[in-house]
Design an enzyme around this catalytic site. Structure first.
Site, mmCIF file in Angstrom:
data_model
loop_
_atom_site.group_PDB
_atom_site.id
_atom_site.type_symbol
_atom_site.label_atom_id
_atom_site.label_comp_id
_atom_site.label_asym_id
_atom_site.label_seq_id
_atom_site.Cartn_x
_atom_site.Cartn_y
_atom_site.Cartn_z
ATOM 1 N N PHE A 199 0.850 -1.207 0.000
ATOM 2 C CA PHE A 199 0.000 0.000 0.000
ATOM 3 C C PHE A 199 0.881 1.252 0.000
ATOM 4 O O PHE A 199 0.734 2.130 -0.851
ATOM 5 C CB PHE A 199 -0.956 -0.027 1.208
ATOM 6 N N TYR A 224 -5.823 5.729 13.303
ATOM 7 C CA TYR A 224 -4.428 5.352 13.547
ATOM 8 C C TYR A 224 -4.139 5.326 15.048
ATOM 9 O O TYR A 224 -3.693 4.314 15.588
ATOM 10 C CB TYR A 224 -3.529 6.364 12.838
#
Ligand code: NAD
Ligand code: UDP
Length: 311
Positions: free
Chosen positions: A35, A144
């Site tokens: 990614f 996150y």
């Protein structure tokens, strides 16, 4: 010689870790879904018989017989982790769960790459490991921050309940070669802008602070942490305590690159922490570790890296 699994091994930090582990004679399996990682980061290892890479997403269980696991898989730059927030939280939580379950099954030691973001926008300065943080659970950074906090919880519960040999490190802002020019983090952005003579984009007033660690120092600390006795789990801060405002950083980058770039100001992103600096007392005590590479030296190496980068 050990067999070692590195998730996120084609990313910025992961590629340095794989290189170091192979150099020390270990067999390394690099798991990555590419990614934000790139094959060019690991190209120099492809022909090495000690190294193999597997395209795999850690949100799906994976199995291998290894002695140690480093879980680094997760986009780390705010623009990348916010691009697909759901995938970020799945990677942080399901990915951590899958890998710690693997460690439990095969009896491997496992290290979790956590982050200074678990302290959020800290009210305690500098941040010791004992500080629980000041984190917004519903903001744009939460996928996150909260994902990484939950991963720490999962690791500690596997340690307490199943006696899995875990290690948690909290990494503070780290930079170095193998960062992508479009990574979006501050040092790579400023360096690329300065070298191209483009405007240097400061978000907010530039009075917010960060403390920047060169990647080689971090890798030393990671290996030392993995080698600590089983009853020491962390969390343990790994970072460079020298603190700079973002404005000071911009000026340093301009000086080091002798750039003609101008500084411009953009709006500050939501929940951007105002200050960050690690308390590394515990790392000094437990690992006899402290960072050695000063910011000026690290920035020169970054300038060289981006000067020679094939854009
Ligand atoms: P990076 O984005 O360069 O590397 C992350 C790697 O993980 C990439 O190769 C990416 O392709 C891979 N990845 C992402 N999701 C995945 C998935 N679901 N399955 C498999 N692979 C996946 O970032 P980095 O700076 O090298 O960070 C590495 C780790 O260190 C991350 O876990 C990050 O949270 C942590 N960390 C980094 C910093 C820093 O300043 N660089 C600070 C704190 C924590
Ligand atoms: N930042 C900036 N300009 C940029 C990129 C980042 O001023 O082009 C700021 C950002 O707002 C933050 C600091 O630099 O205050 C560090 O940002 P980075 O994304 O590198 O890391 P983090 O915010 O996760 O510490």
């Amino acid at each position: 010689m050990k067999r070692i699994l590195v998730s996120g091994g084609a990313g910025f930090i992961g590629s340095h870790l794989c290189t170091r582990l192979v150099k020390e004679g270990n067999e390394v399996i690099c798991l990555d879904n590419f990614f934000t990682g790139s094959k060019s980061n690991i190209a120099h290892l492809m022909d090495n018989h000690l190294f193999e890479y597997v395209r795999h997403d850690i949100t799906i269980p994976y199995s291998a017989e290894v002695d140690e696991i480093y879980n680094l898989a997760c986009p780390a730059s705010p623009i990348h982790y916010q691009y697909d927030a759901l995938q970020t939280i799945k990677t942080s939580v399901l990915g951590a769960l899958n890998l710690v379950e693997l460690a439990d099954r095969i009896g491997a030691k496992i290290l979790q790459a956590s982050t200074s973001e678990v302290y959020g926008d800290p009210m305690v300065h500098p941040q010791p490991e004992s500080y629980w943080g000041n984190v917004n659970p519903i903001g744009v950074r939460s996928c996150y921050d909260e994902g990484k906090r939950c991963a720490e919880t999962i690791f500690m519960d596997y340690y307490r309940q199943k006696k899995v040999r875990i290690k948690i490190i909290r990494i503070f802002n780290t930079y170095g070669p193998n960062m992508l020019p479009n990574d979006g983090r501050v040092i790579s952005n400023f360096m690329v802008q300065a070298l191209k003579g483009e405007d240097i984009t400061i978000y907010g007033t530039g009075q917010q602070t960060r403390s920047f660690q060169y990647v080689d120092d971090l890798i030393d600390g990671m290996l030392l942490m993995m080698a600590t006795p089983d009853d020491f789990t962390g969390p343990l801060n790994l970072g460079n305590p020298n603190e700079y405002t973002i404005l000071e950083l911009a000026q340093k980058v301009i000086d080091i690159t002798s750039s003609s770039s101008k500084i411009i100001f953009h709006p500050l992103p939501m929940d951007d922490p105002k200050q960050r600096k690690p308390d590394i007392t515990l790392a000094k005590e437990k690992l006899n570790w402290e960072p050695r590479i000063p910011l000026n030296e690290g920035l020169k190496s970054m300038a060289n890296y981006f000067r020679n980068y094939k854009y």
